[in-house]
Enzyme design. Structure first.
Site, PDB file in Angstrom:
ATOM      1  N   ASP A 164      30.310  59.690 -43.306  1.00 20.84           N
ATOM      2  CA  ASP A 164      28.995  59.078 -43.421  1.00 20.84           C
ATOM      3  C   ASP A 164      28.899  57.654 -43.160  1.00 20.84           C
ATOM      4  O   ASP A 164      27.940  57.337 -42.559  1.00 20.84           O
ATOM      5  CB  ASP A 164      28.429  59.447 -44.998  1.00 20.84           C
ATOM      6  CG  ASP A 164      29.123  59.281 -46.124  1.00 20.84           C
ATOM      7  OD1 ASP A 164      30.339  59.522 -45.981  1.00 20.84           O
ATOM      8  OD2 ASP A 164      28.639  58.523 -46.895  1.00 20.84           O
TER       9      ASP A 164
ATOM     10  N   ASP B 248      48.367  55.517 -50.439  1.00 20.92           N
ATOM     11  CA  ASP B 248      49.170  56.134 -49.741  1.00 20.92           C
ATOM     12  C   ASP B 248      50.637  56.140 -50.344  1.00 20.92           C
ATOM     13  O   ASP B 248      51.578  56.859 -49.960  1.00 20.92           O
ATOM     14  CB  ASP B 248      49.433  55.718 -48.378  1.00 20.92           C
ATOM     15  CG  ASP B 248      48.118  55.948 -47.612  1.00 20.92           C
ATOM     16  OD1 ASP B 248      47.910  55.279 -46.474  1.00 20.92           O
ATOM     17  OD2 ASP B 248      47.362  56.694 -48.009  1.00 20.92           O
TER      18      ASP B 248
ATOM     19  N   CYS C  30      40.597  67.420 -45.261  1.00 25.84           N
ATOM     20  CA  CYS C  30      42.153  67.778 -45.025  1.00 25.84           C
ATOM     21  C   CYS C  30      42.690  67.940 -46.628  1.00 25.84           C
ATOM     22  O   CYS C  30      41.992  68.047 -47.381  1.00 25.84           O
ATOM     23  CB  CYS C  30      42.673  66.642 -44.327  1.00 25.84           C
ATOM     24  SG  CYS C  30      42.929  65.146 -45.234  1.00 25.84           S
TER      25      CYS C  30
ATOM     26  N   ILE D 214      41.188  56.378 -55.123  1.00 24.72           N
ATOM     27  CA  ILE D 214      40.496  56.451 -53.658  1.00 24.72           C
ATOM     28  C   ILE D 214      40.130  57.942 -53.068  1.00 24.72           C
ATOM     29  O   ILE D 214      39.191  58.047 -52.522  1.00 24.72           O
ATOM     30  CB  ILE D 214      41.392  55.701 -52.808  1.00 24.72           C
ATOM     31  CG1 ILE D 214      42.099  54.447 -53.266  1.00 24.72           C
ATOM     32  CG2 ILE D 214      41.081  55.783 -51.450  1.00 24.72           C
ATOM     33  CD1 ILE D 214      40.649  53.385 -53.284  1.00 24.72           C
TER      34      ILE D 214
ATOM     35  N   LYS E 134      52.095  53.562 -38.349  1.00 24.55           N
ATOM     36  CA  LYS E 134      51.217  54.464 -37.864  1.00 24.55           C
ATOM     37  C   LYS E 134      49.577  54.240 -38.213  1.00 24.55           C
ATOM     38  O   LYS E 134      48.926  54.244 -37.088  1.00 24.55           O
ATOM     39  CB  LYS E 134      51.193  56.028 -38.804  1.00 24.55           C
ATOM     40  CG  LYS E 134      50.198  56.986 -38.636  1.00 24.55           C
ATOM     41  CD  LYS E 134      50.478  58.160 -39.487  1.00 24.55           C
ATOM     42  CE  LYS E 134      50.023  58.137 -40.722  1.00 24.55           C
ATOM     43  NZ  LYS E 134      48.478  58.542 -40.833  1.00 24.55           N
TER      44      LYS E 134
ATOM     45  N   ARG F  75      54.375  63.902 -39.096  1.00 26.84           N
ATOM     46  CA  ARG F  75      53.286  63.203 -38.486  1.00 26.84           C
ATOM     47  C   ARG F  75      53.239  61.789 -38.588  1.00 26.84           C
ATOM     48  O   ARG F  75      52.760  60.911 -37.906  1.00 26.84           O
ATOM     49  CB  ARG F  75      52.076  63.761 -39.091  1.00 26.84           C
ATOM     50  CG  ARG F  75      51.716  65.378 -39.215  1.00 26.84           C
ATOM     51  CD  ARG F  75      50.318  65.467 -39.720  1.00 26.84           C
ATOM     52  NE  ARG F  75      49.428  64.725 -39.093  1.00 26.84           N
ATOM     53  CZ  ARG F  75      48.011  64.949 -38.886  1.00 26.84           C
ATOM     54  NH1 ARG F  75      47.792  66.250 -39.463  1.00 26.84           N
ATOM     55  NH2 ARG F  75      47.199  64.652 -38.597  1.00 26.84           N
TER      56      ARG F  75
ATOM     57  N   ARG G 203      42.310  64.350 -38.010  1.00 21.81           N
ATOM     58  CA  ARG G 203      40.890  63.935 -38.111  1.00 21.81           C
ATOM     59  C   ARG G 203      40.904  62.308 -37.808  1.00 21.81           C
ATOM     60  O   ARG G 203      39.720  61.975 -37.710  1.00 21.81           O
ATOM     61  CB  ARG G 203      40.767  64.303 -39.669  1.00 21.81           C
ATOM     62  CG  ARG G 203      41.454  63.435 -40.548  1.00 21.81           C
ATOM     63  CD  ARG G 203      41.105  63.629 -41.922  1.00 21.81           C
ATOM     64  NE  ARG G 203      39.635  63.407 -42.249  1.00 21.81           N
ATOM     65  CZ  ARG G 203      39.202  62.105 -42.174  1.00 21.81           C
ATOM     66  NH1 ARG G 203      40.029  61.006 -41.856  1.00 21.81           N
ATOM     67  NH2 ARG G 203      37.777  61.781 -41.975  1.00 21.81           N
TER      68      ARG G 203
HETATM   69  C1  EPZ Z   1      42.748  55.442 -43.913  1.00 22.10           C
HETATM   70  O1  EPZ Z   1      42.135  56.685 -43.926  1.00 22.10           O
HETATM   71  C2  EPZ Z   1      44.261  55.606 -43.566  1.00 22.10           C
HETATM   72  N1  EPZ Z   1      44.393  56.627 -42.588  1.00 22.10           N
HETATM   73  C3  EPZ Z   1      44.658  56.490 -44.740  1.00 22.10           C
HETATM   74  O2  EPZ Z   1      46.098  56.946 -44.668  1.00 22.10           O
HETATM   75  C4  EPZ Z   1      44.631  55.737 -46.075  1.00 22.10           C
HETATM   76  O3  EPZ Z   1      44.867  56.609 -47.227  1.00 22.10           O
HETATM   77  C5  EPZ Z   1      43.030  55.344 -46.275  1.00 22.10           C
HETATM   78  O4  EPZ Z   1      42.722  54.429 -45.057  1.00 22.10           O
HETATM   79  C6  EPZ Z   1      42.825  54.424 -47.389  1.00 22.10           C
HETATM   80  O5  EPZ Z   1      43.895  53.186 -47.333  1.00 22.10           O
HETATM   81  C7  EPZ Z   1      44.605  55.837 -41.459  1.00 22.10           C
HETATM   82  O6  EPZ Z   1      44.481  54.628 -41.240  1.00 22.10           O
HETATM   83  C8  EPZ Z   1      44.519  56.661 -40.034  1.00 22.10           C
HETATM   84  P1  EPZ Z   1      38.802  55.376 -46.083  1.00 22.10           P
HETATM   85  P2  EPZ Z   1      40.747  56.707 -44.100  1.00 22.10           P
HETATM   86  O7  EPZ Z   1      37.711  55.532 -45.094  1.00 22.10           O
HETATM   87  O8  EPZ Z   1      40.384  55.253 -43.061  1.00 22.10           O
HETATM   88  C9  EPZ Z   1      35.700  57.753 -48.664  1.00 22.10           C
HETATM   89  C10 EPZ Z   1      47.968  58.292 -44.542  1.00 22.10           C
HETATM   90  O9  EPZ Z   1      48.603  59.113 -45.373  1.00 22.10           O
HETATM   91  N2  EPZ Z   1      34.796  57.697 -47.461  1.00 22.10           N
HETATM   92  O10 EPZ Z   1      39.385  53.983 -46.526  1.00 22.10           O
HETATM   93  O11 EPZ Z   1      40.209  58.040 -43.667  1.00 22.10           O
HETATM   94  C11 EPZ Z   1      36.908  58.690 -48.356  1.00 22.10           C
HETATM   95  O12 EPZ Z   1      36.660  60.153 -48.712  1.00 22.10           O
HETATM   96  C12 EPZ Z   1      46.732  58.142 -44.420  1.00 22.10           C
HETATM   97  O13 EPZ Z   1      48.596  57.423 -43.746  1.00 22.10           O
HETATM   98  C13 EPZ Z   1      33.454  58.123 -47.322  1.00 22.10           C
HETATM   99  O14 EPZ Z   1      33.046  58.457 -48.414  1.00 22.10           O
HETATM  100  O15 EPZ Z   1      40.308  55.949 -45.486  1.00 22.10           O
HETATM  101  C14 EPZ Z   1      37.834  58.262 -49.396  1.00 22.10           C
HETATM  102  O16 EPZ Z   1      37.638  58.600 -50.664  1.00 22.10           O
HETATM  103  C15 EPZ Z   1      45.872  59.061 -45.597  1.00 22.10           C
HETATM  104  N3  EPZ Z   1      32.753  57.857 -46.557  1.00 22.10           N
HETATM  105  C16 EPZ Z   1      37.664  56.619 -49.250  1.00 22.10           C
HETATM  106  O17 EPZ Z   1      36.178  56.266 -48.789  1.00 22.10           O
HETATM  107  C17 EPZ Z   1      33.217  57.576 -45.087  1.00 22.10           C
HETATM  108  O18 EPZ Z   1      32.258  57.390 -44.235  1.00 22.10           O
HETATM  109  C18 EPZ Z   1      38.630  55.708 -48.438  1.00 22.10           C
HETATM  110  O19 EPZ Z   1      38.756  56.438 -47.249  1.00 22.10           O
HETATM  111  C19 EPZ Z   1      34.635  57.065 -45.127  1.00 22.10           C
HETATM  112  C20 EPZ Z   1      35.529  57.177 -46.223  1.00 22.10           C
END
Ligand code: EPZ
Length: 426
Positions: free
Chosen positions: A130, A311, A122, A333, A28, A403, A98
């Site tokens: 950001d 995850d 979510c 995370i 996915k 999903r 999202r």
């Molecule tokens: C990706 O989400 C995955 N989703 C998530 O999988 C996964 O948990 C995550 O990476 C971490 O490995 C997809 O690939 C579609 P991040 P993403 O940006 O990109 C903070 C699942 O269950 N952050 O690495 O959204 C954020 O709040 C899903 O398959 C900021 O602060 O994850 C989080 O605490 C859930 N500002 C941390 O970084 C930003 O602009 C990691 O988020 C972006 C992120």
């Protein structure tokens, strides 16, 4: 999901040891950015091994809404984005998924404009973007906001040096997509190193992009004038689905063979399951797991790749609820990724949460109960717990689970589980 909509639920009769073979579907989290990347390609893109799940269906719907064409032929998707003539991702679609924010980088990369609403939090945290927006600005993209919409536009994109404060997966992917057709070279340091980013680099380079370093914390994108190739691509296997089946075998004392997977990409989970007493043999695309009658407790800290994946946190906690001893889990995370714990406690688990730390005291048995999925991986954790519970477990709101998992019930049932899907909706 209320309001007369379908209310699907699983009824799971636990207690069976899982045995046999299962084939893993496409990833996915590789599929979503790769579907977005087709916007950058003026040629046709043919994708194989796309998982048939809600989130990929949503991405294809958005591509069509923007004017692209998506034709499914046998098991492949033929995508042509040459007629895209809209650049706004509707609020409704952003709310439903999202991760559609990943389309922004591709739309801006090709058309120099994109409009989308804040994806909003979510079930597992605030999910800010950001890091996406501030680094879009570094690339010369103007960002304005009105009434919750984010408007991105620019005449050209300038290659830049970008250091990520946090190795965000989505921000790394969005910057790569926006920078493929930039003037000059972009270098991302402290980049996310997840395998899904290597998959994205591979397909973009087949389209004619010049990217190197994916899988390391430094990625270089040399801007080119256009991407115009007839591309065929086979999506990598889903490493989190792989981990989910490993845990299903572990909690039921089972013995299964997982095919069409890549053991290296799930190695942190494999080593923790070995520490818990499982015997695991791996081949290039296969994993065999033989679980003990009783698992041992282990401690887990989620980290960016190549650390233990966030995850898998909920799914592993569910597995440890009947291990011998107390396991300590630290979720580093996401700030709100323990909502499923209250549901596991209803099933007899003994878990204490203090901030980002969970203490899981192993119990002898779990008992079937009426529980609710509240997010994708939390829902998967309830399925894994139900497989080892006495009596029946009803899991509501399984739309969350659908999903991210293709035919999860059928795959588990082929291994000896007893999962039924029931539609309780209006
Ligand atoms: C990706 O989400 C995955 N989703 C998530 O999988 C996964 O948990 C995550 O990476 C971490 O490995 C997809 O690939 C579609 P991040 P993403 O940006 O990109 C903070 C699942 O269950 N952050 O690495 O959204 C954020 O709040 C899903 O398959 C900021 O602060 O994850 C989080 O605490 C859930 N500002 C941390 O970084 C930003 O602009 C990691 O988020 C972006 C992120």
């Amino acid at each position: 999901m209320k309001g007369g909509k379908k209310m699907l639920k699983y009824i799971i009769e636990g207690g069976n040891r899982l045995e046999g073979e299962v084939e893993i579907s496409g990833s996915k989290n590789a599929s979503l950015p790769i579907i977005a990347s087709t916007i950058l390609n003026q040629g046709k893109t043919v994708l194989y091994n796309v998982p048939e799940i809600h989130d990929t269906k949503m991405m294809f719907e958005i591509l069509k809404e923007l004017g692209g064409s998506v034709i499914k032929k046998n098991k492949k998707y033929i995508i042509d984005t040459s007629n895209i003539n809209r650049f706004e991702i509707s609020e409704n679609l952003m709310r439903q998924m999202r991760s559609s924010v990943i389309l922004a980088g591709a739309l801006i990369g090709r058309y120099r404009k994109a409009v989308f609403s804040y994806p909003g939090g979510c079930d597992i945290g605030a999910r800010p973007i950001d890091l996406h927006l501030k680094n879009f600005e570094k690339l010369g993209i103007n960002i304005s906001k009105n009434y919750g919409n984010i408007i991105c536009s620019c005449d050209k994109i300038n290659g830049e040096k970008i250091d990520l404060e946090f190795p965000s997966v989505g921000a790394t992917e969005n910057i790569i997509l926006a920078a493929c057709l930039a003037d000059g070279t972009t270098v991302i340091t402290n980049a996310a190193m997840e395998p899904e980013i290597i998959d994205l680099q591979k397909i973009l380079n087949r389209m004619g992009a010049k990217i190197k370093g994916a899988g390391t914390n430094k990625i270089e994108i040399q801007g080119v004038n256009q991407l115009k190739k007839e591309v065929k691509y086979n999506i990598m296997p889903d490493r989190i689905e792989t981990g989910t089946f490993l845990c299903g075998a572990a909690i039921t004392g089972g013995n299964i063979i997982i095919k069409n997977t890549n053991p290296i990409e799930i190695s942190p989970v494999i080593s923790k399951l070995e520490e818990a007493g499982c015997k695991i043999e791996t081949k290039k695309h296969e994993i065999e797991i033989l679980a003990p009658r009783k698992l041992k407790c282990v401690d887990i800290k989620t980290m960016p790749y190549p650390g233990f994946p966030t995850d898998m946190q909920s799914i592993f906690v569910a597995t440890l609820t009947i291990a011998k001893g107390t396991s300590i889990i630290v979720e580093n995370i996401f700030e709100n990724r323990y909502k499923y714990v209250q549901e596991l406690i209803k099933m007899g688990a003994k878990i204490n949460i203090e901030g980002k730390v969970a203490a899981v005291k192993g119990v002898r048995k779990l008992y079937g109960s009426n529980v609710k999925a509240e997010d994708l991986r939390g829902g998967a954790a309830l399925v894994v717990a139900a497989l080892a519970s006495k009596r029946k477990t009803n899991i509501e709101n399984i739309e969350y689970i659908l999903r991210g998992y293709e035919n999860l019930d059928k795959k588990f049932n082929n291994l000896g589980a007893k999962i039924k899907i029931v539609n309780e909706g209006g």
